[in-house]
Design a protein around this motif. Structure first.
Motif, short mmCIF file in Angstrom:
data_model
loop_
_atom_site.label_atom_id
_atom_site.label_comp_id
_atom_site.label_asym_id
_atom_site.label_seq_id
_atom_site.Cartn_x
_atom_site.Cartn_y
_atom_site.Cartn_z
N ARG A 13 0.73 -1.40 0.11
CA ARG A 13 -0.25 0.03 0.00
C ARG A 13 0.67 1.13 0.04
O ARG A 13 0.22 2.28 -0.28
CB ARG A 13 -1.09 0.03 1.36
CG ARG A 13 -1.93 -1.03 0.91
CD ARG A 13 -2.99 -0.89 2.14
NE ARG A 13 -3.98 -1.66 1.92
CZ ARG A 13 -4.24 -3.03 2.83
NH1 ARG A 13 -3.94 -3.09 3.87
NH2 ARG A 13 -5.32 -3.69 2.55
N GLY A 18 -4.91 2.39 -4.00
CA GLY A 18 -6.23 1.89 -3.99
C GLY A 18 -7.06 2.83 -4.30
O GLY A 18 -7.25 4.06 -4.34
N THR A 20 -11.49 3.50 -4.44
CA THR A 20 -12.91 3.14 -4.10
C THR A 20 -13.74 2.33 -5.23
O THR A 20 -13.31 2.72 -6.37
CB THR A 20 -13.82 4.16 -3.55
OG1 THR A 20 -14.01 4.98 -4.64
CG2 THR A 20 -13.10 5.05 -2.37
N THR A 89 -8.61 -6.49 -8.33
CA THR A 89 -9.71 -6.81 -7.51
C THR A 89 -9.48 -8.29 -7.04
O THR A 89 -8.80 -9.19 -7.56
CB THR A 89 -11.03 -6.66 -7.92
OG1 THR A 89 -12.16 -6.51 -6.75
CG2 THR A 89 -11.63 -7.50 -9.20
N GLY A 93 -9.93 -7.65 -1.16
CA GLY A 93 -9.10 -6.37 -1.46
C GLY A 93 -7.57 -7.01 -0.96
O GLY A 93 -6.63 -6.09 -1.53
N THR A 97 -4.50 -5.88 -3.49
CA THR A 97 -3.35 -5.10 -3.23
C THR A 97 -2.02 -5.69 -3.65
O THR A 97 -1.17 -4.97 -4.43
CB THR A 97 -3.24 -4.82 -1.69
OG1 THR A 97 -4.51 -4.30 -1.72
CG2 THR A 97 -2.36 -3.95 -1.32
N TYR A 113 -5.62 -1.12 -6.95
CA TYR A 113 -6.53 -2.03 -6.60
C TYR A 113 -7.75 -1.30 -6.04
O TYR A 113 -7.62 -0.39 -5.64
CB TYR A 113 -5.67 -2.82 -5.40
CG TYR A 113 -5.31 -2.02 -4.20
CD1 TYR A 113 -6.33 -2.03 -3.17
CD2 TYR A 113 -4.34 -1.55 -4.00
CE1 TYR A 113 -6.28 -1.26 -2.16
CE2 TYR A 113 -3.90 -0.54 -2.98
CZ TYR A 113 -4.87 -0.44 -1.74
OH TYR A 113 -4.52 0.32 -0.79
N GLU A 115 -10.29 -1.16 -3.34
CA GLU A 115 -10.34 -1.14 -2.03
C GLU A 115 -11.61 -2.11 -1.56
O GLU A 115 -12.62 -1.75 -2.01
CB GLU A 115 -10.46 0.20 -1.18
CG GLU A 115 -9.01 0.98 -1.36
CD GLU A 115 -9.27 2.66 -1.19
OE1 GLU A 115 -10.20 2.88 -0.86
OE2 GLU A 115 -8.25 3.16 -1.18
#
Length: 130
Positions: A13, A18, A20, A89, A93, A97, A113, A115
């Motif tokens: 991360r 990420g 939404t 995806t 999640g 990631t 990715y 989230e």
């Protein structure tokens, strides 16, 4: 140094973005060339549904399918263009990631990715295929 799954996710991360479910849906509608990859193992893929137009490539096979130096029959042609927008995806999640992190390390310039994975997508009220 030994890392836990949680620590690997934290590291990934720090290097990949990420988005939404809403941001992902907007990106897909604005650019139909956006590739959505579900990195769950085939046996698990679709347990909570699949995002329409997503492609299943397991996390373990992702670096192989994206490696341009491997024989053509081992690669996925959808992963040849490193500038193509890619959204990764999975169910919730975590694997996504790591998948996005792998692709970024392989030279993909527009990768993120989703989230919360497909679960969050579905909870946002967006369509999934069963």
């Amino acid at each position: 140094m030994v890392l836990t799954f949680k620590q690997m996710l934290a590291h990934a991360r720090e290097h990949v973005n990420g988005v939404t479910s809403e941001e992902a849906r907007k990106k897909i509608s604005e650019n139909p060339n956006t590739l959505v990859i579900d990195v769950q193992d085939a046996a698990d893929a679709g347990a909570c549904g699949l995002i329409p137009s997503s492609k299943n490539i397991s996390l373990g096979m992702l670096p192989i399918r994206a490696d341009l130096e491997l024989p053509e029959q081992m690669r996925d042609p959808d992963l040849a263009d490193r500038s193509r927008p890619v959204l990764v995806t999975c169910g919730a999640g975590g694997q996504a990631t790591l998948g996005a992190y792998i692709l970024k390390g392989m030279g993909f310039t527009d990768v993120a990715y989703i989230e919360g994975g497909t679960k969050a997508w579905k909870e946002a009220g967006y369509e999934v295929n069963h």
